[in-house]
Scaffold this active site. Structure first.
Site, short mmCIF file in Angstrom:
data_model
loop_
_atom_site.label_atom_id
_atom_site.label_comp_id
_atom_site.label_asym_id
_atom_site.label_seq_id
_atom_site.Cartn_x
_atom_site.Cartn_y
_atom_site.Cartn_z
CB SER A 162 -0.96 -0.03 1.19
OG SER A 162 -2.01 0.89 1.01
CG ASP A 413 -3.63 -1.79 -0.65
OD1 ASP A 413 -3.00 -2.50 0.16
OD2 ASP A 413 -3.61 -0.55 -0.63
#
Length: 577
Positions: A162, A413
């Site tokens: 992320s 993600d």
């Protein structure tokens, strides 16, 4: 029609290929780790379950099958997909070189008379959480502190996910560009995004909204076009001079199943299946383990869009503010903590008619070509801890519906699964002795608990503390977890983002005295009024500097014995910070 059975391993699994014209040939055995299952193609399309799959790409696939047979006839075993649970040869060479550098770093750090021998050098991994701009900025401060201590030179791996991937791609401890978000949607940049996505599609790649998020991140982080690629980063580790970066994403087939995907400068792969391809071949087209259509390597911004797709929520906010666009959001996973802020985009209007037409028939979630397509990689999978086939309701319980049956991967993600990227360094092939977790998550104990649950499910040795007891204790700047009864388990140091002794000390052991110094220690990283919430993508210069100083201080503050009585590590080896 005659079918030629090829024995692939000690099991009864066979590769069946329609080979009437070649039925008299005796082909050599394929590698024992390659397990390919197929059904014979019939002349009746309605009777053939594979016909709809093969028809759209018949020319490519027939060419691939011809190449496969030719390779078999020549005894060639070099497939485009590397099928193995082991790390690649390039990484092994890197480790040999890195160990020598780590040994020298430990000698200097610990004041040893001579460097430790190779079998005494611990494998130390830094594992970083997500957390948007907070993780990006906080990681820069933490790395600065670890570098000042000399610990960073003793680290072999750094894994990110992320927002922390933004810092890792910069490869320099400096301020990211941090362009004002409103400017990322200026008319010239909007034209640039459109042009770049159109170019990507013409090259043969699939395009989604996540690509635009990656291009916005490109301008936000780098301030200019970044033409570098993942494979370009090989030069930063060729001589073992830096830790090997490992970026992560997860492949989501349904919301109850997330398969970890790792990206290094050498390879991209699904560790669950033991399937890996060269980094430069990611998102090219593969079938039956062969590269059937080579596409240009993706630029880093498009990968950043995948790795940090949680950024899309802020992208949504920009639509609302800048273009007054109505956008509805739905959570990509159940029970995701609200501070993760990861959503699917479902636009009802767009910036311009051109963008509306461009995205009309394109997916919201990322899609890339599946390099495991056509392979059957569940050989004895019920005995493999990477698969959760013992859970009747889990997708792994249905081997004919596993990822190799899909034409594309759906990568998002990693924070949707666990907001700390431990799985890549928990592989026994990487043998991490010490794991330093730098957590910038809003609920660090919860994500650490999820890591423990992941390890328990997959039978991975990992220390598991009493979380009920931990929550009753005051917060600490560092937690040390060890399992003396399980020698294979790593020592884990967990550094959450907290402000405890930093309030009173401007440096370790140096108290704050003036009002200005005391004010500098009042950094809010936990309340709802904090400037560092995940949704806040930009900071003032003072807030930015404060977070850098706090995370640097936390990395420097505590003295902790990392390697005490750990396997293959001398008792006196202690890393101080």
């Amino acid at each position: 029609m005659t079918h030629l059975p090829l024995r692939l391993s000690s099991s009864s699994s066979l590769l069946l290929i329609p080979l009437s014209p070649l039925s008299h040939l005796s082909l050599p055995l394929l590698p024992s780790h390659l397990c390919l299952l197929s059904s014979p193609l019939s002349h009746c399309a309605s009777c053939d379950p594979l016909y709809p799959l093969l028809l759209p790409h018949s020319l490519h696939l027939m060419s691939s099958l011809s190449s496969l047979l030719s390779d078999c006839l020549r005894g060639k075993e070099d497939l485009g997909v590397r099928l193995s649970q082991d790390i690649p040869s390039q990484e092994k060479v890197f480790l040999q070189k890195r160990r020598r550098i780590v040994a020298q770093a430990l000698q200097a750090l610990l004041g040893l008379e001579s460097p430790p021998s190779e079998d005494q050098v611990p494998t130390i991994a830094v594992v970083v959480s997500g957390g948007g701009a907070r993780a990006c900025t906080g990681l820069l401060g933490s790395l600065k502190g670890l570098k000042e201590m000399g610990v960073l030179d003793a680290v072999t791996y750094i894994t990110t996910l992320s927002g922390s991937t933004w810092s890792e791609t910069i490869h320099k401890m400096q301020c990211v560009h941090c362009a004002p978000l409103a400017l990322t949607l200026s008319a010239p940049l909007m034209q640039y995004y459109y042009t770049e996505m159109e170019k990507k599609e013409k090259q043969g790649h699939l395009v989604s909204y996540i690509d635009m998020a990656g291009l916005i991140a490109e301008h936000f982080v780098f301030g200019q076009k970044n033409t570098s690629t993942l494979s370009d980063q090989k030069k930063t580790v060729t001589n073992g001079q830096n830790p090997l970066p490992i970026y992560t994403a997860v492949n989501v087939r349904c919301f109850s199943s997330a398969e970890w995907v790792e990206f290094t400068p050498f390879e991209v792969g699904l560790q669950k299946y033991g399937a890996f391809i060269r980094a430069e071949n990611f998102d090219s087209e593969f079938f039956l383990g062969h590269l059937i259509k080579k596409l240009p390597e993706l630029r880093l911004p498009f990968l950043i869009g995948i790795w940090s797709s949680a950024f899309s929520v802020n992208f949504t906010s920009l639509w609302k503010v800048t273009e007054h666009t109505c956008v509805s959001c739905v959570s990509e996973t159940d029970n995701v903590h609200s501070t993760l802020d990861t959503v699917l985009l479902s636009p009802e209007q767009s910036f311009t008619a051109a963008f509306a037409r461009f995205f009309k028939n394109r997916p919201i979630i990322n899609q890339t070509f599946n390099f495991t397509r056509g392979l059957s990689l569940h050989q004895k999978y019920s005995d493999n801890s990477n698969f959760l086939s013992w859970k009747d309701s889990h997708p792994d319980a249905f081997p004919n519906q596993l990822t190799p049956s899909d034409p594309t991967l759906h990568l998002i993600d990693s924070g949707h699964s666990i907001n700390i990227g431990c799985p890549p360094v928990l592989r026994p092939e990487r043998h991490a002795d010490v794991i330093i977790i730098l957590s910038y998550s809003w609920d660090p104990q919860n994500i650490f608990k999820k890591t423990c649950e992941f390890c328990e499910e997959h039978k991975v040795p990992f220390p598991s503390p009493d979380f009920t007891e931990l929550r009753q204790q005051p917060q600490r700047e560092v937690y040390v977890y060890e399992d003396p009864e399980t020698p294979a388990a790593p020592i884990v140091l967990h550094l959450p983002l907290v402000n405890i002794s930093f309030r009173d000390q401007k440096a370790p052991g140096v108290k704050r005295e003036t009002e200005e110094e005391l004010a500098a220690g009042r950094v809010d990283v936990s309340s709802s009024a904090s400037p560092y919430t995940t949704k806040n993508m930009t900071y003032s210069e003072d807030d930015y500097d404060s977070l850098i100083e706090l995370t640097r201080y936390n990395a420097l503050h505590k003295s902790v014995c990392l390697c005490h009585q750990h396997r293959n590590v001398p008792t006196e080896m202690c890393l101080f910070f």
